[in-house]
Enzyme design. Structure first.
Site, PDB file in Angstrom:
ATOM      1  N   HIS A   1      20.940  15.775  88.994  1.00 50.14           N
ATOM      2  CA  HIS A   1      20.817  16.709  90.338  1.00 50.14           C
ATOM      3  C   HIS A   1      20.289  18.255  90.126  1.00 50.14           C
ATOM      4  O   HIS A   1      19.834  18.862  91.138  1.00 50.14           O
ATOM      5  CB  HIS A   1      22.391  16.693  91.174  1.00 50.14           C
ATOM      6  CG  HIS A   1      23.306  17.658  90.592  1.00 50.14           C
ATOM      7  ND1 HIS A   1      24.347  17.028  89.607  1.00 50.14           N
ATOM      8  CD2 HIS A   1      23.387  18.917  90.751  1.00 50.14           C
ATOM      9  CE1 HIS A   1      25.176  18.319  89.159  1.00 50.14           C
ATOM     10  NE2 HIS A   1      24.502  19.377  90.095  1.00 50.14           N
TER      11      HIS A   1
ATOM     12  N   ASP B   1      24.591  10.534  87.130  1.00 52.74           N
ATOM     13  CA  ASP B   1      24.268  11.899  87.263  1.00 52.74           C
ATOM     14  C   ASP B   1      23.695  12.559  86.011  1.00 52.74           C
ATOM     15  O   ASP B   1      24.155  13.547  85.457  1.00 52.74           O
ATOM     16  CB  ASP B   1      25.488  12.645  87.983  1.00 52.74           C
ATOM     17  CG  ASP B   1      24.766  14.004  88.484  1.00 52.74           C
ATOM     18  OD1 ASP B   1      23.827  14.382  88.474  1.00 52.74           O
ATOM     19  OD2 ASP B   1      25.691  15.061  88.586  1.00 52.74           O
TER      20      ASP B   1
ATOM     21  N   SER C   1      25.984  23.204  86.214  1.00 52.56           N
ATOM     22  CA  SER C   1      25.609  21.934  86.117  1.00 52.56           C
ATOM     23  C   SER C   1      24.814  21.675  84.831  1.00 52.56           C
ATOM     24  O   SER C   1      23.813  22.245  84.612  1.00 52.56           O
ATOM     25  CB  SER C   1      24.800  21.576  87.455  1.00 52.56           C
ATOM     26  OG  SER C   1      25.709  21.405  88.447  1.00 52.56           O
TER      27      SER C   1
END
Length: 500
Positions: free
Chosen positions: A228, A261, A343
């Site tokens: 993402h 992910d 992230s």
């Protein structure tokens, strides 16, 4: 459990593909939402580029009255008249940021100002009940103690200098000229890891994008991060990776696995001497082990935070907020502070080895720094590095992810003690592929899977996250209920290549 990848908690659990995505479920147009009642977290959204976030100036505080001078006072209320209620919160608590210190201005939170006059009958002005008065008292005590300490200190300095006007300071004893940190200290581990961590800038063709984190995976210039983080730039966008020394490099996507992910980038012109971060063994991690998270929260590159492993094998379904692209993991939970922008960054153990990829947080609600994005409340989730490594190797070799599957469609909205195989929405042969792993083991629509690999299954997302910790071809024990009667079978996992 479902999560948002480092961001605000979604109002409803994110949608999820059939469990796990398999030929039997590929005919469905949309995926139902996870089971109702599960906490929801979200993917940490890429942080806007540094310098674009709104900032707020703090008004300068008015200097307190000079020592020995009575502070300004507000008129006391007339005898018999109740003090005016506080304007902010119940009983004046919590107080808003004052432009004038509460101990130096009349009418501050917590009652009249310090040194307020007596009432007509000689009694002090009544103070409102609540915590405000306590805060005012603490401030006054601090002011008085500072005044006394200053006087005594000045007197002692004057005596020691025999009337001189110099300043007396105290130095820490035995401070070495060249202060070094031990290699195994947090500072030492951070110093060793930071040169191998990059801040990723992703931008789409329309100018949208954000900031995330990644780390050096090998000497060939591959960078491991979250899908993402780079999804916005995957099709015609731009990617840049900036190292802790400020050097910036163009990068390109090698492969992405939306379901896991995980994504792999490669520097177009990698510098010489790249140092990959050492990979640990996430299966051997224990609750209570120390953790170190490195990333760029809210665009603040090279940020280091610490904590512990709070839990293992936490079923997490994380989404990008749209409910259409969800990821599943049996996550490592940590209380190390991670926020939007962390992230894709590494979660290290106490030896400095990577044990996970920071991916998601549980949020208490909306709000927080930077455009309403949520922040850390001590519930962060990382993809175990053993799983991420398997995915990365597949992406580097073929550019595509490979998912283990049991070839069933699971009803993610069913309220049952387990993962219920769907009974509606498609033909029975599509809900359970008769030639797939589950079909060959005898499972049928309506069966409820309660255990997988010897671990309890409480929902569809939990089952998916468990399946994806294995590899295609692995044989696993599965327990299901049919008519209330449990049955345990061995099932050999199939495979599916690529995302739908």
């Amino acid at each position: 459990m479902s999560t948002e990848n480092e961001g605000t908690a979604a109002p409803t659990p994110p949608a999820a593909p059939s469990v796990p995505p398999a030929p039997a479920s590929e005919t469905q147009d949309g995926a139902p939402a996870p089971a109702v009642g599960e906490p929801v977290t979200q993917q940490l959204p890429p942080t806007p580029a540094p310098g674009t976030e709104p900032t707020q100036q703090i008004p300068p505080a008015q200097a307190p009255p000079a020592y020995g001078q009575a502070p300004a006072q507000a008129p006391a209320p007339a005898y018999g008249q109740a003090p005016a209620p506080a304007a902010h919160g119940a009983e004046g608590w919590p107080p808003p940021p004052p432009t004038v210190p509460a101990y130096g201005a009349g009418g501050g939170h917590g009652g009249g100002a310090w040194g307020a006059p007596l009432t007509a009958d000689g009694a002090p002005t009544p103070k409102p009940k609540g915590r405000g008065g306590l805060v005012a008292g603490v401030l006054v005590a601090a002011l008085l103690a500072g005044g006394i300490g200053g006087s005594v200190g000045y007197w002692a300095a004057e005596r020691s200098n025999n009337g001189g006007t110099g300043s007396t300071t105290i130095s820490a004893a035995n401070t070495p000229k060249d202060l070094k940190r031990e290699a195994g200290s947090i500072a030492g581990l951070a110093a060793g890891a930071l040169p191998s961590v990059v801040t990723i800038e992703a931008s789409a063709g329309d100018g949208e994008g954000g900031t995330g984190t990644g780390f050096v995976y090998d000497q060939q210039g591959h960078i491991l991060t979250n899908n993402h983080v780079v999804a916005s730039a995957a099709n015609g966008g731009k990617l840049f990776a900036t190292f802790s020394d400020g050097k910036r490099y163009d990068a390109e996507v090698v492969g992405r696995a939306q379901g896991y992910d995980v994504a792999v980038l490669k520097l177009k012109t990698p510098p010489a001497g790249l140092k990959p971060l050492p990979l640990g063994d996430s299966d051997k991690v224990a609750v209570g082990d120390s953790t170190i998270a490195i990333g760029a929260p809210f665009g603040l590159s090279n940020t280091v935070t610490t904590g512990i492993v709070s839990a293992k094998n936490r079923p997490v379904a994380s989404g990008d907020g749209s409910g259409s692209k969800n990821s599943y993991m049996s996550a490592l939970q940590t209380d190390a502070s991670i926020n939007p922008g962390n992230s894709g960054g590494p979660l290290l153990d106490g030896r400095g080895a990577v044990i996970g990829i920071n991916s998601a947080i549980q949020s208490a609600g909306n709000g927080g720094f930077g455009g309403g994005q949520a922040g850390s409340i001590g519930l962060g989730f990382a993809i175990p590095v053993n799983q991420a490594k398997n995915v990365a190797e597949s992406l580097i070799k073929t550019g595509k992810p490979v998912y283990p599957v049991i070839s069933v469609s699971v009803d993610l909205q069913a309220k049952s003690e387990g993962a219920k195989i769907s009974e509606q929405g498609a033909a029975a042969s599509e809900l359970v592929d008769p030639n797939g792993p589950a079909g060959k083991a005898g499972l049928k629509p309506g069966d409820v899977i309660t255990e997988f690999g010897g671990k309890p299954v409480d929902s569809g997302p939990t089952l998916i996250s468990m399946i994806w910790t294995y590899k295609p071809g692995d044989t696993v024990k599965l327990t299901y209920l049919r008519g209330g009667k449990p049955t345990t079978v061995d099932i050999t996992l199939g495979s599916r290549v690529g995302d739908k």
